[in-house]
Design a protein around this motif. Structure first.
Motif, mmCIF file in Angstrom:
data_model
loop_
_atom_site.group_PDB
_atom_site.id
_atom_site.type_symbol
_atom_site.label_atom_id
_atom_site.label_comp_id
_atom_site.label_asym_id
_atom_site.label_seq_id
_atom_site.Cartn_x
_atom_site.Cartn_y
_atom_site.Cartn_z
ATOM 1 N N CYS A 26 15.610 -60.775 20.841
ATOM 2 C CA CYS A 26 14.515 -61.065 21.777
ATOM 3 C C CYS A 26 14.941 -60.763 23.210
ATOM 4 O O CYS A 26 14.172 -60.195 23.990
ATOM 5 C CB CYS A 26 14.087 -62.518 21.635
ATOM 6 N N ASN A 30 13.262 -57.676 25.669
ATOM 7 C CA ASN A 30 12.601 -58.035 26.921
ATOM 8 C C ASN A 30 13.478 -57.854 28.151
ATOM 9 O O ASN A 30 13.085 -58.224 29.252
ATOM 10 C CB ASN A 30 12.108 -59.482 26.851
ATOM 11 N N ARG A 59 0.765 -54.491 29.155
ATOM 12 C CA ARG A 59 0.561 -55.873 29.607
ATOM 13 C C ARG A 59 1.707 -56.681 29.040
ATOM 14 O O ARG A 59 2.121 -56.456 27.909
ATOM 15 C CB ARG A 59 -0.746 -56.421 29.028
ATOM 16 N N PRO A 60 2.239 -57.640 29.799
ATOM 17 C CA PRO A 60 3.355 -58.439 29.269
ATOM 18 C C PRO A 60 2.898 -59.333 28.119
ATOM 19 O O PRO A 60 1.754 -59.762 28.062
ATOM 20 C CB PRO A 60 3.802 -59.265 30.472
ATOM 21 N N GLY A 61 3.824 -59.554 27.208
ATOM 22 C CA GLY A 61 3.570 -60.482 26.118
ATOM 23 C C GLY A 61 2.781 -59.920 24.953
ATOM 24 O O GLY A 61 2.500 -60.634 24.002
ATOM 25 N N ARG A 62 2.413 -58.666 24.992
ATOM 26 C CA ARG A 62 1.638 -58.065 23.909
ATOM 27 C C ARG A 62 2.589 -57.629 22.791
ATOM 28 O O ARG A 62 3.514 -56.868 23.026
ATOM 29 C CB ARG A 62 0.833 -56.864 24.406
ATOM 30 N N ARG A 66 5.772 -54.608 22.574
ATOM 31 C CA ARG A 66 7.152 -54.869 22.164
ATOM 32 C C ARG A 66 7.534 -53.995 20.979
ATOM 33 O O ARG A 66 8.625 -53.436 20.932
ATOM 34 C CB ARG A 66 7.326 -56.341 21.784
ATOM 35 N N ASP A 83 2.824 -52.283 34.460
ATOM 36 C CA ASP A 83 2.220 -53.552 34.070
ATOM 37 C C ASP A 83 0.841 -53.644 34.724
ATOM 38 O O ASP A 83 0.740 -53.733 35.946
ATOM 39 C CB ASP A 83 3.120 -54.695 34.529
#
Length: 127
Positions: A26, A30, A59-62, A66, A83
């Motif tokens: 992880c 990231n 977009r972050p967290g998508r 990842r 972003d």
């Protein structure tokens, strides 16, 4: 990390190793060291025109983003990542090519052609 330490002290080394491996994976996915922080929209377009590398809007967290970065591996560094939540110009660029939606990832080639939500194999071909 603390969960892994707790499992290790309880003698459950296999579970501790699994938790620690998941935490490291992880962190790598990231990490700004592995994937540099994004540029501004104008700077990315300028660099893309100069070096021929595509711009990937995200977009972050998508989870798809990842997964895409993970599947691209080192090739992910061959693109300019933006972003859309940090840069209103980037969000506007995505809406312009995605029927007024903020669908990410969106890949824009130096010649202006865009691909909305392409699969990792297609993105690797574009790189």
């Amino acid at each position: 990390m603390l969960g892994a330490a707790g499992l290790f002290t309880d003698g459950n080394t296999v579970a501790a190793a699994a938790v620690l491996t998941a935490c490291v994976a992880c962190a790598v996915v990231n990490s700004p060291l592995v994937f540099p922080s994004p540029l501004g929209a104008e700077e990315a377009r300028r660099r893309s025109a100069a070096d021929g590398r595509p711009v990937i809007y995200r977009r972050p967290g998508r989870p798809y983003r990842r997964r895409l970065r993970f599947r691209l591996g080192r090739d992910a560094r061959r693109a300019h990542w933006l972003d859309i939540w940090r840069d209103p110009a980037a969000a506007a660029a995505v809406r312009a090519v995605a029927d007024e939606n903020e669908t990410v990832p969106t890949v824009v080639l130096p010649d202006g052609r865009a691909r909305v939500s392409p699969d990792a194999v297609r993105v690797r071909e574009l790189l």
